[in-house]
Every structure is written in C-alpha cells, then in structure tokens.
Write an enzyme that holds these catalytic residues in place. Structure first.
Site, short mmCIF file in Angstrom:
data_model
loop_
_atom_site.label_atom_id
_atom_site.label_comp_id
_atom_site.label_asym_id
_atom_site.label_seq_id
_atom_site.Cartn_x
_atom_site.Cartn_y
_atom_site.Cartn_z
N HIS A 136 126.01 17.22 110.65
CA HIS A 136 126.31 16.02 110.33
C HIS A 136 127.46 15.52 111.25
O HIS A 136 127.52 14.44 111.72
CB HIS A 136 126.92 15.65 109.03
CG HIS A 136 127.12 14.55 108.44
ND1 HIS A 136 126.23 13.40 108.57
CD2 HIS A 136 128.21 13.85 107.89
CE1 HIS A 136 126.64 12.25 107.99
NE2 HIS A 136 128.06 12.78 107.49
N ARG A 167 131.99 19.26 101.30
CA ARG A 167 130.60 19.21 101.70
C ARG A 167 130.32 20.50 102.04
O ARG A 167 129.11 21.09 101.93
CB ARG A 167 130.66 18.34 102.90
CG ARG A 167 130.44 16.83 102.68
CD ARG A 167 130.47 15.95 103.90
NE ARG A 167 129.97 14.34 103.31
CZ ARG A 167 130.23 13.31 103.73
NH1 ARG A 167 130.47 13.73 105.56
NH2 ARG A 167 129.92 12.27 103.61
N GLU A 208 133.36 9.26 96.60
CA GLU A 208 132.48 10.15 97.15
C GLU A 208 133.33 11.65 97.11
O GLU A 208 134.30 11.77 96.52
CB GLU A 208 132.20 10.04 98.74
CG GLU A 208 131.29 8.76 98.95
CD GLU A 208 131.08 8.45 100.34
OE1 GLU A 208 131.66 9.19 101.28
OE2 GLU A 208 130.42 7.36 100.45
N ARG A 236 135.76 17.54 107.58
CA ARG A 236 136.06 15.92 107.54
C ARG A 236 135.65 15.74 106.03
O ARG A 236 134.79 16.07 105.14
CB ARG A 236 135.01 15.31 108.03
CG ARG A 236 135.48 13.62 108.01
CD ARG A 236 134.76 12.94 109.12
NE ARG A 236 133.17 12.95 108.90
CZ ARG A 236 132.28 12.43 108.07
NH1 ARG A 236 133.00 11.54 107.23
NH2 ARG A 236 131.06 12.61 108.13
N HIS A 287 125.76 18.21 106.55
CA HIS A 287 125.79 17.29 105.10
C HIS A 287 124.99 17.98 104.33
O HIS A 287 123.93 18.18 104.70
CB HIS A 287 125.31 15.74 105.57
CG HIS A 287 125.66 14.83 104.45
ND1 HIS A 287 124.85 14.93 103.35
CD2 HIS A 287 126.48 13.68 104.30
CE1 HIS A 287 125.38 13.90 102.57
NE2 HIS A 287 126.34 13.20 103.25
N ALA A 339 125.34 5.10 109.99
CA ALA A 339 126.18 5.51 108.85
C ALA A 339 126.02 4.60 107.60
O ALA A 339 126.15 3.80 107.56
CB ALA A 339 127.70 5.37 109.44
#
Length: 526
Positions: free
Chosen positions: A330, A273, A115, A365, A227, A47
């Site tokens: 991911h 994402r 992010e 997520r 991802h 990670a």
C-alpha cells in the site's frame, strides 16, 4: 533528431504532490510535468479514505501528533510530524475556500470519519470514498501548465554533483533531454513491485532508482505498509476496501463468523495497519478466508460508491454483507531522504510525496496522512523555490534517435517474476534467509551494469526493468540492515521490538565517482 527544451522546473509524476506544487509554481516559473502514463492515473486518484486533519470540535493538533507518532512506532522525525499536523488544517481550509467540495451533512457541517489508530473523528471525505479522485479533478481543472503524458523518465542528467535535467523516452521511442534548474521527484511509491497492491500498476519505484543513481541518500526503505483489506477473490485483487469501512463498524471475521481482532489489540479492527495485516495474513497462510462483515453499515452503497463499484466488478454481492479481503502493498514510508522542504543532498534535486522520506511517517503511516503529506510538504517546497531567483541553465545535450536497441542482449525477468519474488520474500514477513535469496536473485540479472552513456542501446522495457530491479535491490538491502521488527518491517527471525529502543536509521547512497562507468551498487550503513 530529438528535441531539447529548457524549463525552470521539471516535475516527474502527476499525483497530488506533483500537481499541488505545479499549480503553486505556474505563475512564477516555467513548469513542465512529465508522466509516463496519463494525468488521470496515479495513486492519488485511487485514494479512498480521505485526508486527516484536526478540524473537528474537541480535536487538537497535539492529539493528531500523538496518533501519528504512536502509529509510526515512535520512529518518526518529531519536527516533521509537528509541521504536518499544525499546517495541515491551514492548507485544508485554503482548499475549502477555493471550492473543494468536502462532504457535509444537512446542516453544512463537515462529515468527519474515523480510521485505524485515530483517537478522534478527523478524516475529511469528498464524494464518499472517492476523495482522491475528487481532489485530483479539482486540481486538474485549475492547472495551467504543460503536462506531457506518455513520457517515461529513464535517468537524471548530472553535471558533476548537480542534477540539471532528465532523460526521457516518448511514445515514439525517441530519447529527449529536458534541462532544468530544479528537478522534482513526485513519482509515488513502489506497490507495483508486489502481486497484491492498492497502487496503480505504473507505481513501481522509478523515483527511488533515479535518485539512487544520482547519488541521493535513501532512508527507511524497509518500511513497507501493507493495507489489511484489499478486495480479493479467485486469486485476483480488485481494489482497496477503505479503512473507513471499519471506521463505520465493519468487523473482520472468519468464514465461521469468528472476529479475528477481538483479543489482538485494544483497538481491535482499528488497530494500526501492520498489526491487522499480519493477523489476516496468518489466517490466510493457514488456508482460511477472511471476510469483512459490513452487514451493520446502513446505506453502504451511498456511503461507499467506489467500493460498491469494485464489488460489482468482482461479482461480490454486498447484500450478503461479507467482503473477502487480503493484505496488499500500500505505502512506502521510506524513500529519498529530504528535509522539510523536499531538498535532497543532491543540488537541484527534490522529492515530495510518497517517493520522499523526511521521517514524518516513521515505521508505519497513520491512516489518511498520505494525502495530507502531499499537500503540506509540496506547499513548503513551493515556498522555498519561489524564494529563489530564476537561473540560466546552459547545459546542452544531444542524442540520436533510438536506432538499434536490440544490440543489447540483457537477460531480464518479467514483471510477474519480480512481483512473485518480492511478495514471497520481501512481503509482510521477512527473514534473513529469504531476503538473501531475493537479493541474490535480483543480482543475477546484472542490472547494476547500466551505463547512461549507452542508454540508446536499451529498449524502453529493459530500462523500466532495470529501474524496477534497482528499487527491489535497495528495499531488500534495507530490510537486511534492520535486524528488528518495527512497524511495516516484520522480521520473523527478530519478532520482538521495543518502541522506546530501536536500531539506528540507515542511509543508503550510491558511490558513483564516475557516472560514465558502469554503476556498482554499494549499500552504506550509517
């Protein structure tokens, strides 16, 4: 002969969730951690991005809550999200008080990153882009329990409807039975089932298959997050390029320098994402290469040492400012259905981390919520188990050492063939036609005929493939159930979605009235 051991708690897996609860329980319970690889190999170690928590000035748990719900397409379980974002800062502070070295500036203030889909800077880092590695090293150094490496869990031991242990195969190919009052699945996700992934290659959905055969309910397996930015060149994936890079200003561009996210979403390159991944994949499908322009980031090597190292291995010169990227599997938002304390519908069986699903991530997520999830809900399960009195487990099992596994002549595909089918038909975009093909392809191999009574007839490789095929079949079945596009599940034949109206949440559970008979897999929609 094989060994028979009694432990109060057996934990399957060795990532953040596993080690967090192992450390909490070690003083009061007999704990054993089983990992099919080594304690230094897990998604947690890999990670990069960091841990999200509302610890910065001007930030608040309600903002983190809203960002999590928005990214999850409002499919999240609200109570789970509230617990995550409220308790997260508390557990982060406890780690800091114990000496976990989060990155700080010259004034001693936390360096908080930003992010995708976060409205505030709230991402804590350690070692730049090596947060997972630093965190895992910290936990490993403080661990005082038995960890058995190279021990592959093949199936769960059931006493009626209660889980009372696990069957494993060790490095010598011998079967072992470990009995326990509590069995905790912390096996991670299933990214290893795909060709391009950020996951460790050992992460291939084992826990999902184990739980399913035990009768545990499974939720939301159709929601697979891809991802957007894996470093990808010469038809090979070299590793993850953290979203934190885009948080520092990097921009996704075509070879001609055209920004691809400019008019796609208000947050542009920091959009959720699933949106970014689909946009990149559209260009790739048309034969174009997409690059992440990092030329505007000062001191890139110091800020992102892990990514710099990955680029060096791929012979990509960061001085050129362009990193070739492609989406990769991911994170699985779904998994074994649990409550807030990791409890499943099967007595004695628990799930934490990515293999679990309490609904906290919804359909997609939010970036850097995964490490936080592992920390928060592992601690909540630890609190619950520490409140239980010790029990006496009287189950006794024996099994002969593997003697002639070759007498079972199952025809099974290679892992590469499985990955190719999953990537092509159960990837970023799905359709009913493709999903049905993949489902029928999986069913050709009769993996549903697995019989625990004759487990010694199988080779380790066969048993691993059976679990992989089972997990794939379950993901495909879930994807067929959801006839809408939402978050990490995009149906090209149902491209429209409405965040305020969605299809029902699906539960799949094995109908196993007699586990001594061959297992017949039946998806149940409710």
């Amino acid at each position: 002969m094989i060994t028979i051991e009694k432990e109060n708690v057996v934990i399957i897996g060795s990532g953040l969730a596993a080690l967090t609860i192992a450390e909490r329980l070690s003083g009061d319970k007999n704990v054993i951690v089983l990992t099919k690889s080594t304690i230094h190999r897990s998604n947690s170690v890999k990670a990069q991005g960091g841990i999200a928590a509302s610890v910065g000035e001007g930030d608040h748990w309600e903002s983190h809550y809203q960002d999590t719900m928005t990214a999850g397409c409002f499919f999240n379980e609200e109570q789970a999200v509230e617990v995550l974002v409220k308790k997260g800062p508390h557990y982060i502070k406890k780690l800091m008080d114990r000496g976990l070295p989060f990155d700080k500036n010259a004034k001693g203030e936390l360096l908080l990153g930003k992010e995708g889909a976060h409205m505030h800077r709230r991402i804590l880092h350690a070692g730049g882009d090596a947060t997972g590695n630093v965190l895992m090293d910290f936990l490993i150094k403080h661990l005082q329990i038995s960890v058995i490496e190279g021990e592959n869990v093949l199936d769960l031991i059931m006493d009626g409807t209660k889980c009372v242990g696990v069957i494993t195969s060790n490095k010598n190919g011998n079967l072992n039975y470990y009995t326990a009052d509590h069995v905790i699945l912390a096996t991670g996700g299933c990214g290893g089932l795909y060709q391009v992934t950020s996951n460790d290659s050992t992460t291939a959905g084992d826990g999902i298959a184990l739980a399913y055969r035990a009768g545990a309910e499974l939720n939301d397996l159709e929601f697979m997050q891809f991802h957007p930015t894996m470093l990808y060149t010469n038809n090979r994936c070299y590793g993850l390029v953290s979203e934190a890079v885009r948080g520092e200003g990097a921009v996704l561009k075509t070879k001609d320098g055209k920004p691809i996210m400019e008019r796609v979403h208000p947050l542009k390159d920091l959009a959720p994402r699933d949106i970014v991944a689909r946009e990149i994949q559209t260009y790739l499908n048309n034969g174009e290469t997409i690059y992440l322009d990092i030329s505007m980031i000062e001191d890139f090597q110091q800020k992102f040492p892990t990514i710099t190292s990955i680029c060096e291995k791929a012979n990509i010169f960061i001085e050129n400012g362009l990193l070739p990227v492609a989406p990769g599997a991911h994170f699985l938002m779904g998994g074994v259905k649990t409550n807030l304390y990791g409890e499943t519908n099967v007595e004695g069986l628990y799930a934490i981390g990515e293999v679990a699903c309490n609904g906290v991530h919804g359909a997609n997520r939010l970036a850097s919520n995964s490490l936080l999830e592992g920390i928060v809900f592992s601690n909540l399960l630890a609190d619950r188990l520490l409140s239980f009195p010790g029990q006496s487990n009287t189950i006794k099992q024996r099994v002969e050492q593997k003697s002639n596994p070759s007498r079972n002549h199952l025809e099974l595909p290679s892992k590469e063939e499985i990955q190719e089918v999953m990537t092509r038909y159960v990837g970023i975009e799905r359709s009913r036609e493709g999903l049905l093909f993949a489902k029928q392809w999986m069913e050709r191999f009769n993996f549903q005929q697995f019989n625990q009574k004759h487990i010694s007839d199988y080779t380790n490789e066969q048993l691993e493939k059976i679990n992989q095929l089972t997990s794939c079949w379950l993901i495909i079945t879930s994807a067929l159930m959801r006839t809408e596009s939402r978050g990490g599940h995009y149906r090209s034949d149902y491209p429209k979605t409405n965040d305020l109206e969605w299809g029902a949440r699906h539960i799949i559970r094995h109908k196993n009235e007699n586990r001594n008979k061959s297992l017949q897999m039946t998806g149940v929609e409710s």
